[in-house]
Design an enzyme around this catalytic site. Structure first.
Site, PDB file in Angstrom:
ATOM      1  N   LEU A  14      -9.412   4.021 -33.134  1.00  5.50           N
ATOM      2  CA  LEU A  14      -8.723   3.343 -34.235  1.00  5.50           C
ATOM      3  C   LEU A  14      -9.112   1.877 -34.376  1.00  5.50           C
ATOM      4  O   LEU A  14      -8.353   1.066 -34.895  1.00  5.50           O
ATOM      5  CB  LEU A  14      -7.193   3.454 -34.069  1.00  5.50           C
ATOM      6  N   MET A  31     -12.523  22.066 -38.184  1.00  2.30           N
ATOM      7  CA  MET A  31     -12.724  23.499 -37.959  1.00  2.30           C
ATOM      8  C   MET A  31     -11.401  24.123 -37.508  1.00  2.30           C
ATOM      9  O   MET A  31     -10.457  23.422 -37.170  1.00  2.30           O
ATOM     10  CB  MET A  31     -13.792  23.714 -36.894  1.00  2.30           C
ATOM     11  N   HIS A  51      -4.655 -22.782 -47.919  1.00  2.00           N
ATOM     12  CA  HIS A  51      -4.688 -21.988 -49.122  1.00  2.00           C
ATOM     13  C   HIS A  51      -6.065 -22.077 -49.774  1.00  2.00           C
ATOM     14  O   HIS A  51      -6.841 -22.992 -49.503  1.00  2.00           O
ATOM     15  CB  HIS A  51      -3.630 -22.484 -50.106  1.00  2.00           C
ATOM     16  N   GLU A  96      -6.998 -22.830 -52.840  1.00  2.00           N
ATOM     17  CA  GLU A  96      -7.252 -24.016 -53.651  1.00  2.00           C
ATOM     18  C   GLU A  96      -7.569 -25.231 -52.773  1.00  2.00           C
ATOM     19  O   GLU A  96      -8.466 -26.016 -53.099  1.00  2.00           O
ATOM     20  CB  GLU A  96      -6.038 -24.316 -54.538  1.00  2.00           C
ATOM     21  N   CYS A 123      -0.329 -26.666 -53.675  1.00  2.00           N
ATOM     22  CA  CYS A 123      -1.656 -26.638 -54.287  1.00  2.00           C
ATOM     23  C   CYS A 123      -1.647 -27.238 -55.692  1.00  2.00           C
ATOM     24  O   CYS A 123      -2.631 -27.846 -56.122  1.00  2.00           O
ATOM     25  CB  CYS A 123      -2.184 -25.203 -54.339  1.00  2.00           C
TER      26      CYS A 123
END
Length: 325
Positions: A212, A171, A57, A59, A92
């Site tokens: 992609l 187009m 995490h 923290e 945390c």
């Protein structure tokens, strides 16, 4: 100790924590992409952001960097520190108490029922001063994918459109390379890197065979999962038959890139949270429109649905970001 009001410096430091949190966007699911800053005597001594896969995490990362300098320091975090112990790591809130942090400033409360207020309560019981709801709207926007999955059971959806000034995406013969310039295309690839999945319609796949992927140096490993909207399926990649099936897609962020029928289908289903509109300074005339029918029966239904969040110039092109109201 109780809650303290925020200062101007607090807002500045929180801005830096928000920027750190953006580094993990699209990589941390099912955890939120949190950013954290440890500040002692006006100097940053620790930085952290939720790592890929959700651990460590933010923290924990910031405290590890700060070490003993954490004692008496202020922690700026974009989400209330978690209060639940996991097999993947400690809470945390407990780490902040053990580190001797004097004050915690959190942008928003954690909607996870295992924490939701408990993290701040744990800190307060340990004598740590807390400040809540500083730049909460910015934090909610940064962690929109996490919040969407929590609230709606689906990823946060961005619809990207690249058009001419007169609203064409190609187009009349379907050719569309390239409507926008290199700066806008690079920005679009950066957006791809912030999403776990990218979706197009079967018609666009068959006609254009798009890659992609992310073609920016250093970010190729952040290419999203290709998804095709198709009722007949395809061997090309993962398929869903209807927009409602996005709840089963991995990750918390979905980018839709085409075509007009697919974009319209998601708008009709009210499953678009964010519009990413690139506009090139060109006129095409009798081209292919950006959208098919989105189900409106009168003009009044079109108003009040979107608000402008951001707009900027990218080379000769313009990008505008709209959010649902």
């Amino acid at each position: 100790m109780g809650h303290l009001t925020a200062s101007g410096n607090d807002a500045r430091w929180m801005g830096a924590a928000l920027a750190l949190g953006e580094r993990g966007r699209g990589r941390t699911a099912p955890n939120p992409n949190v950013g954290c800053l440890i500040v002692a005597d006006g100097t940053v001594v620790g930085r952290g952001w939720t790592q890929a896969g959700g651990r460590p995490h933010a923290e924990a990362m910031a405290l590890a960097m700060a070490g003993e300098k954490s004692r008496g320091a202020t922690c700026y975090t974009t989400l209330e520190p978690c209060a639940h112990v996991s097999t993947r790591g400690p809470a945390c809130a407990d780490l902040l108490v053990e580190a001797g942090i004097a004050r915690v400033v959190a942008a928003m409360r954690d909607p996870d029922a295992r924490t939701d207020g408990a993290g701040l309560a744990l800190l307060g019981a340990a004598g740590i001063a807390t400040t809540l709801n500083l730049r909460g709207e910015d934090a909610a926007r940064s962690m929109a994918g996490f919040l969407s999955r929590r609230r709606h059971g689906r990823p946060h959806v961005t619809l990207k459109l690249a058009t001419s000034l007169d609203g064409a995406i190609a187009m009349a013969d379907g050719s569309s390379r390239w409507i926008t310039g290199p700066e806008a295309r690079a920005h679009a690839h950066l957006e791809r890197s912030r999403h776990e999945a990218i979706l197009i319609g079967r018609g666009t796949w068959d006609t254009d065979s798009p890659r992609l992927d992310v073609r920016i140096a250093g970010l190729a490993d952040r290419s999203p999962l290709p998804v095709i909207l198709s009722q007949s399926g395809t061997a090309a990649g993962r398929c869903i038959a209807t927009p409602g099936e996005i709840s089963g897609l991995p990750g918390d962020h979905l980018l839709i890139e085409g075509g007009a029928q697919t974009a319209a289908a998601f708008l009709r289903a009210a499953l678009v949270d964010r519009l990413l509109l690139y506009r090139a300074p060109i006129l095409i005339g009798a081209g292919k429109p950006a959208l098919a029918d989105i189900g409106l029966t009168e003009l009044t239904q079109a108003h009040g649905r979107w608000r402008l969040h951001d707009a900027r110039q990218l080379g000769s092109d313009r990008v505008e970001v709209y959010e649902t109201v």
